[in-house]
Scaffold this motif. Structure first.
Motif, mmCIF file in Angstrom:
data_model
loop_
_atom_site.group_PDB
_atom_site.id
_atom_site.type_symbol
_atom_site.label_atom_id
_atom_site.label_comp_id
_atom_site.label_asym_id
_atom_site.label_seq_id
_atom_site.Cartn_x
_atom_site.Cartn_y
_atom_site.Cartn_z
ATOM 1 N N ARG A 16 15.282 -2.969 24.829
ATOM 2 C CA ARG A 16 16.005 -4.007 25.565
ATOM 3 C C ARG A 16 15.562 -5.410 25.189
ATOM 4 O O ARG A 16 16.400 -6.284 24.957
ATOM 5 N N ILE A 17 14.265 -5.647 25.135
ATOM 6 C CA ILE A 17 13.763 -6.991 24.830
ATOM 7 C C ILE A 17 14.182 -7.419 23.426
ATOM 8 O O ILE A 17 14.499 -8.587 23.187
ATOM 9 N N HIS A 18 14.222 -6.471 22.504
ATOM 10 C CA HIS A 18 14.659 -6.758 21.131
ATOM 11 C C HIS A 18 16.092 -7.282 21.127
ATOM 12 O O HIS A 18 16.401 -8.270 20.440
ATOM 13 N N TYR A 19 16.968 -6.645 21.894
ATOM 14 C CA TYR A 19 18.369 -7.075 21.914
ATOM 15 C C TYR A 19 18.516 -8.465 22.532
ATOM 16 O O TYR A 19 19.315 -9.269 22.053
ATOM 17 N N ASP A 21 16.189 -10.843 22.493
ATOM 18 C CA ASP A 21 15.632 -11.761 21.492
ATOM 19 C C ASP A 21 16.596 -11.972 20.319
ATOM 20 O O ASP A 21 16.786 -13.097 19.847
ATOM 21 N N GLU A 22 17.186 -10.880 19.838
ATOM 22 C CA GLU A 22 18.101 -10.971 18.700
ATOM 23 C C GLU A 22 19.353 -11.758 19.045
ATOM 24 O O GLU A 22 19.845 -12.546 18.237
ATOM 25 N N ALA A 23 19.881 -11.552 20.258
ATOM 26 C CA ALA A 23 21.074 -12.293 20.667
ATOM 27 C C ALA A 23 20.787 -13.790 20.698
ATOM 28 O O ALA A 23 21.589 -14.600 20.204
ATOM 29 N N ILE A 24 19.640 -14.164 21.255
ATOM 30 C CA ILE A 24 19.271 -15.583 21.303
ATOM 31 C C ILE A 24 19.083 -16.134 19.889
ATOM 32 O O ILE A 24 19.553 -17.225 19.576
ATOM 33 N N ALA A 25 18.434 -15.362 19.035
ATOM 34 C CA ALA A 25 18.222 -15.798 17.649
ATOM 35 C C ALA A 25 19.556 -16.020 16.940
ATOM 36 O O ALA A 25 19.719 -17.011 16.207
ATOM 37 N N GLU A 26 20.514 -15.129 17.159
ATOM 38 C CA GLU A 26 21.831 -15.273 16.529
ATOM 39 C C GLU A 26 22.561 -16.513 17.047
ATOM 40 O O GLU A 26 23.177 -17.240 16.278
ATOM 41 N N LEU A 27 22.495 -16.750 18.347
ATOM 42 C CA LEU A 27 23.137 -17.946 18.902
ATOM 43 C C LEU A 27 22.494 -19.215 18.344
ATOM 44 O O LEU A 27 23.190 -20.181 18.006
ATOM 45 N N LYS A 28 21.161 -19.195 18.223
ATOM 46 C CA LYS A 28 20.446 -20.373 17.716
ATOM 47 C C LYS A 28 20.763 -20.661 16.248
ATOM 48 O O LYS A 28 20.659 -21.799 15.805
ATOM 49 N N LYS A 29 21.171 -19.646 15.495
ATOM 50 C CA LYS A 29 21.531 -19.840 14.085
ATOM 51 C C LYS A 29 22.815 -20.640 13.931
ATOM 52 O O LYS A 29 23.049 -21.229 12.883
ATOM 53 N N HIS A 30 23.659 -20.622 14.964
ATOM 54 C CA HIS A 30 24.956 -21.288 14.873
ATOM 55 C C HIS A 30 24.757 -22.805 14.897
ATOM 56 O O HIS A 30 24.099 -23.340 15.782
ATOM 57 N N ALA A 31 25.357 -23.483 13.941
ATOM 58 C CA ALA A 31 25.171 -24.932 13.789
ATOM 59 C C ALA A 31 25.642 -25.732 15.002
ATOM 60 O O ALA A 31 25.134 -26.819 15.260
ATOM 61 N N GLU A 32 26.585 -25.200 15.764
ATOM 62 C CA GLU A 32 27.155 -25.954 16.879
ATOM 63 C C GLU A 32 26.635 -25.487 18.247
ATOM 64 O O GLU A 32 27.214 -25.834 19.276
ATOM 65 N N ILE A 33 25.543 -24.710 18.239
ATOM 66 C CA ILE A 33 24.957 -24.240 19.498
ATOM 67 C C ILE A 33 23.478 -24.620 19.512
ATOM 68 O O ILE A 33 22.739 -24.287 18.594
ATOM 69 N N ASN A 34 23.081 -25.325 20.564
ATOM 70 C CA ASN A 34 21.691 -25.727 20.717
ATOM 71 C C ASN A 34 21.151 -25.164 22.037
ATOM 72 O O ASN A 34 21.627 -25.533 23.110
ATOM 73 N N PRO A 92 26.293 1.442 29.868
ATOM 74 C CA PRO A 92 25.141 0.989 29.079
ATOM 75 C C PRO A 92 25.573 0.074 27.938
ATOM 76 O O PRO A 92 26.648 0.244 27.377
ATOM 77 N N ARG A 93 24.695 -0.878 27.619
ATOM 78 C CA ARG A 93 25.022 -1.777 26.514
ATOM 79 C C ARG A 93 23.752 -2.278 25.844
ATOM 80 O O ARG A 93 22.749 -2.505 26.497
ATOM 81 N N THR A 94 23.874 -2.443 24.519
ATOM 82 C CA THR A 94 22.762 -3.033 23.773
ATOM 83 C C THR A 94 22.584 -4.470 24.209
ATOM 84 O O THR A 94 21.469 -4.929 24.426
ATOM 85 N N ILE A 95 23.722 -5.172 24.337
ATOM 86 C CA ILE A 95 23.671 -6.584 24.763
ATOM 87 C C ILE A 95 25.007 -6.949 25.396
ATOM 88 O O ILE A 95 26.056 -6.464 24.979
ATOM 89 N N ASP A 96 24.918 -7.774 26.416
ATOM 90 C CA ASP A 96 26.094 -8.305 27.081
ATOM 91 C C ASP A 96 25.882 -9.808 27.194
ATOM 92 O O ASP A 96 24.832 -10.250 27.667
ATOM 93 N N LEU A 97 26.831 -10.576 26.723
ATOM 94 C CA LEU A 97 26.777 -12.038 26.811
ATOM 95 C C LEU A 97 27.987 -12.504 27.608
ATOM 96 O O LEU A 97 29.123 -12.255 27.197
ATOM 97 N N ASP A 98 27.754 -13.143 28.738
ATOM 98 C CA ASP A 98 28.838 -13.640 29.572
ATOM 99 C C ASP A 98 28.707 -15.147 29.757
ATOM 100 O O ASP A 98 27.643 -15.629 30.179
ATOM 101 N N ILE A 99 29.778 -15.867 29.466
ATOM 102 C CA ILE A 99 29.803 -17.303 29.746
ATOM 103 C C ILE A 99 29.991 -17.461 31.254
ATOM 104 O O ILE A 99 30.993 -17.011 31.809
ATOM 105 N N LEU A 100 29.009 -18.059 31.894
ATOM 106 C CA LEU A 100 29.049 -18.250 33.343
ATOM 107 C C LEU A 100 29.734 -19.550 33.710
ATOM 108 O O LEU A 100 30.649 -19.581 34.535
ATOM 109 N N LEU A 101 29.243 -20.640 33.144
ATOM 110 C CA LEU A 101 29.751 -21.980 33.426
ATOM 111 C C LEU A 101 29.927 -22.729 32.117
ATOM 112 O O LEU A 101 29.077 -22.616 31.218
ATOM 113 N N TYR A 102 30.998 -23.502 32.022
ATOM 114 C CA TYR A 102 31.264 -24.348 30.865
ATOM 115 C C TYR A 102 31.545 -25.730 31.430
ATOM 116 O O TYR A 102 32.607 -25.958 32.019
#
Length: 171
Positions: A16-19, A21-34, A92-102
């Motif tokens: 679980r912790i790996h997923y 960490d990996e999701a955050i790492a992938e988001l951080k790689k995106h040039a338009e996401i800080n 069950p899911r490896t990772i779930d990403l939900d946009i809460l507030l924009y």
């Protein structure tokens, strides 16, 4: 324009912790996401479909120049890359990403509803969100995160437990 966005992350398939960490790492790689803030990691029992392992949950704050629908595409591609399968509703899911507030926007489209339509009922979302920004405004509720959290039953809030590794040290 920089948009302030809160994203919930959850995983209940090992590691679980790996997923997370990996999701955050992938988001951080995106040039338009800080990434600007992240909550602690919490362990919670499943909601809805309960015949599954406990979740690790957290919330992150990001700044992005992406439109909400484009950020959703990025989040879904990260889920897919990390092996997310949508076979059982609330399953069950490896990772779930939900946009809460924009920002403080209300968005309703075929693929995206923001604020997340069930966030105000979910202690596993509201506790970590309140940790990083209790004053964030939820336009569909006309309330702050803290005020919404106050309305969630105490026993549900107590079920959102700071996660510790097996050796007793927090990650």
């Amino acid at each position: 324009m920089k948009n302030k966005v809160y994203i919930a992350l959850g995983s209940n398939i090992e590691p679980r912790i790996h997923y997370l960490d990996e999701a955050i790492a992938e988001l951080k790689k995106h040039a338009e996401i800080n990434l600007t803030q992240s909550s602690a990691i919490y362990e919670t029992v499943p909601v809805g479909y309960t015949a599954q392992s406990d979740f690790l949950n957290m919330v992150i704050e990001v700044e992005t120049t992406l439109r909400a629908v484009d950020l959703l595409d990025v989040c879904q591609s990260v889920e897919q890359e990390l092996g997310r399968k949508r076979e059982i509703k609330w399953g069950p899911r490896t990772i779930d990403l939900d946009i809460l507030l924009y920002n403080q926007e209300s968005i309703v489209s075929e693929h995206l509803i923001v604020p997340h339509p069930n966030m105000h009922e979910r202690a596993f979302v509201m506790v970590p969100l309140a940790e990083i920004n209790p004053d964030a405004y939820i336009p569909t509720r006309n309330m702050t995160v803290d005020a919404v959290l106050y309305k969630i039953p105490e026993d549900e809030i107590k079920g959102v437990v700071p996660w510790q590794t097996t050796n007793g040290e927090e990650e």
